[in-house]
Design a protein around this motif. Sequence first.
Motif, PDB file in Angstrom:
ATOM      1  N   PRO A 155       0.812  -1.233   0.000  1.00 36.67           N
ATOM      2  CA  PRO A 155       0.000   0.000   0.000  1.00 36.67           C
ATOM      3  C   PRO A 155       0.834   1.267   0.000  1.00 36.67           C
ATOM      4  CG  PRO A 155      -0.843  -1.575   1.609  1.00 36.67           C
ATOM      5  CD  PRO A 155       0.468  -2.115   1.119  1.00 36.67           C
ATOM      6  N   GLU A 156       1.992   1.236   0.650  1.00 37.70           N
ATOM      7  CA  GLU A 156       2.794   2.451   0.804  1.00 37.70           C
ATOM      8  C   GLU A 156       3.542   2.848  -0.457  1.00 37.70           C
ATOM      9  OE1 GLU A 156       5.398  -0.978   2.366  1.00 37.70           O
ATOM     10  OE2 GLU A 156       3.266  -0.454   2.193  1.00 37.70           O
ATOM     11  N   THR A 157       3.604   1.980  -1.477  1.00 35.18           N
ATOM     12  CA  THR A 157       4.376   2.302  -2.678  1.00 35.18           C
ATOM     13  C   THR A 157       3.536   2.296  -3.955  1.00 35.18           C
ATOM     14  OG1 THR A 157       5.052  -0.025  -2.952  1.00 35.18           O
ATOM     15  CG2 THR A 157       6.531   1.426  -1.703  1.00 35.18           C
ATOM     16  N   THR A 158       2.230   2.186  -3.819  1.00 34.87           N
ATOM     17  CA  THR A 158       1.375   2.238  -4.997  1.00 34.87           C
ATOM     18  C   THR A 158       0.251   3.246  -4.759  1.00 34.87           C
ATOM     19  OG1 THR A 158       0.183   0.878  -6.621  1.00 34.87           O
ATOM     20  CG2 THR A 158      -0.149   0.335  -4.290  1.00 34.87           C
ATOM     21  N   PHE A 159      -0.722   3.309  -5.638  1.00 26.48           N
ATOM     22  CA  PHE A 159      -1.757   4.336  -5.563  1.00 26.48           C
ATOM     23  C   PHE A 159      -2.655   4.160  -4.331  1.00 26.48           C
ATOM     24  CE2 PHE A 159      -0.832   4.237 -10.166  1.00 26.48           C
ATOM     25  CZ  PHE A 159      -0.477   5.572 -10.336  1.00 26.48           C
ATOM     26  N   GLU A 160      -3.003   5.280  -3.708  1.00 25.67           N
ATOM     27  CA  GLU A 160      -3.849   5.240  -2.515  1.00 25.67           C
ATOM     28  C   GLU A 160      -5.238   4.686  -2.811  1.00 25.67           C
ATOM     29  OE1 GLU A 160      -4.067   8.918  -0.466  1.00 25.67           O
ATOM     30  OE2 GLU A 160      -1.902   9.067  -0.118  1.00 25.67           O
ATOM     31  N   ALA A 161      -5.692   4.764  -4.068  1.00 25.44           N
ATOM     32  CA  ALA A 161      -7.031   4.293  -4.419  1.00 25.44           C
ATOM     33  C   ALA A 161      -7.243   2.827  -4.057  1.00 25.44           C
ATOM     34  CB  ALA A 161      -7.273   4.490  -5.914  1.00 25.44           C
ATOM     35  N   PHE A 162      -6.169   2.033  -4.033  1.00 25.03           N
ATOM     36  CA  PHE A 162      -6.319   0.611  -3.742  1.00 25.03           C
ATOM     37  C   PHE A 162      -6.622   0.339  -2.278  1.00 25.03           C
ATOM     38  CE2 PHE A 162      -3.413   0.526  -7.523  1.00 25.03           C
ATOM     39  CZ  PHE A 162      -4.381   0.087  -8.414  1.00 25.03           C
ATOM     40  N   ARG A 163      -6.376   1.310  -1.428  1.00 19.89           N
ATOM     41  CA  ARG A 163      -6.625   1.107  -0.004  1.00 19.89           C
ATOM     42  C   ARG A 163      -8.110   0.979   0.312  1.00 19.89           C
ATOM     43  NH1 ARG A 163      -2.114   5.321   2.599  1.00 19.89           N
ATOM     44  NH2 ARG A 163      -0.350   4.532   1.337  1.00 19.89           N
ATOM     45  N   ASP A 164      -8.956   1.449  -0.588  1.00 24.07           N
ATOM     46  CA  ASP A 164     -10.404   1.354  -0.396  1.00 24.07           C
ATOM     47  C   ASP A 164     -10.987   0.075  -0.990  1.00 24.07           C
ATOM     48  OD1 ASP A 164     -10.433   3.877   0.820  1.00 24.07           O
ATOM     49  OD2 ASP A 164     -10.627   4.893  -1.116  1.00 24.07           O
ATOM     50  N   LEU A 165     -10.127  -0.777  -1.565  1.00 22.77           N
ATOM     51  CA  LEU A 165     -10.594  -1.993  -2.224  1.00 22.77           C
ATOM     52  C   LEU A 165     -10.198  -3.228  -1.420  1.00 22.77           C
ATOM     53  CD1 LEU A 165      -9.524  -1.173  -5.905  1.00 22.77           C
ATOM     54  CD2 LEU A 165     -11.678  -0.605  -4.758  1.00 22.77           C
ATOM     55  N   ASP A 166     -10.826  -4.340  -1.754  1.00 18.66           N
ATOM     56  CA  ASP A 166     -10.465  -5.629  -1.181  1.00 18.66           C
ATOM     57  C   ASP A 166      -9.364  -6.220  -2.054  1.00 18.66           C
ATOM     58  OD1 ASP A 166     -10.292  -8.149  -0.092  1.00 18.66           O
ATOM     59  OD2 ASP A 166     -12.237  -8.847  -0.837  1.00 18.66           O
ATOM     60  N   VAL A 167      -8.115  -6.051  -1.635  1.00 13.04           N
ATOM     61  CA  VAL A 167      -6.967  -6.526  -2.408  1.00 13.04           C
ATOM     62  C   VAL A 167      -6.497  -7.852  -1.828  1.00 13.04           C
ATOM     63  CG1 VAL A 167      -4.628  -6.036  -3.187  1.00 13.04           C
ATOM     64  CG2 VAL A 167      -6.277  -4.173  -2.969  1.00 13.04           C
TER      65      VAL A 167
END
Length: 355
Positions: free
Chosen positions: A40-52
């Motif tokens: 999460p710390e090295t890619t787009f913040e948008a993914f933090r709201d998704l189920d990865v």
Amino acid sequence: MTDLVLAHDYLVQVGGAERVVAEWAAGFGASRVVTLAYRPETTFEAFRDLDVQASIPPAMSGQVERMLPALPAIAARTSVSGGDVALASSSGWAHRFRYGMPHVVYVHSPARWLYAADDYRLRLSRFRRAGLAVSTPVLRRGDAEAMARASAIVANSEVTRERIRAAYGLDSTVVHPPVEPVATDAAAPPRDLPDGFAVVVARDRGYKNVRLAVDAAREAGLAIVAVGAGSEAIDAPEAGVHGLGRVTDAELCWVYRHAAVVLGAGREDFGLTVLEAALEGTPAATIAAGGYLETVQPGVSGAHAASVTVSDLADAIRAARGMDPAAVRAWGRRFRRDEHVARLTALIETALERT
């Protein structure tokens, strides 16, 4: 749209392919992404709201590129299920996942480490280059078998379509990536930059050819700002080279808006950054190859260099600076997300009907 699950190689960096997946999540309303690794710390913040859902433990996610010998097996065991259809973003790995439903593969490029080895191996040690050369025939067979299982194949550009045909003997449909402004509000980087600079946005990859962009900007009489992981290594303000490293989206938006020209010197499959800059009214000067043949309209949104040389790219920089910002923005808007989503939706529905 039916229940759509997204898949991507690995979410550990800030790059064009990762931005496409973020736009898919917004455009399709998808909430789940399956991937090999997630930082999460090295890619787009948008993914933090998704189920990865990642196959590789978080503690090892920062070493994913060093795990190349094991990645084919890990990818083959990565399961994608729980939806009606999957949309896979692949530059070499996501099409190898094990899908429990029909899946459409969006190809940014056939795996460079298999089919454009000269580009990829520029970054490898002699030992790793030798190991990759020995294993390439076996890896190619598995790669082709995985791609042939796709319900449909989509290429991000005409040059990628030709590479898919050459690598796999398979046809594909071209749908250009979605391009949206990188940020709504701009924020200046935390250091002073000169007026009228050129900008190149590229991670530390040999085939990005950042040095050519730097030398061409200097020959054209411009300072140059380099953005992307690794660019801080070439920081030399006294020589007119400003390597900012990674920046926030708001800072990148500011750089795009204030640049005189954006440069493209690498062997790109599409060339997303020149269109991101175009949406801010900034023209492009690029080599006349790869995806830049589709993302730059000479005389309207920028200029192509007559050859891949410092002097010709410098000439393209001088020509591009005279472009009308309004026309540049209009060109960039042709690649917005809504059109991309509409075309992909039609392709996905057709693939489901065939299945």
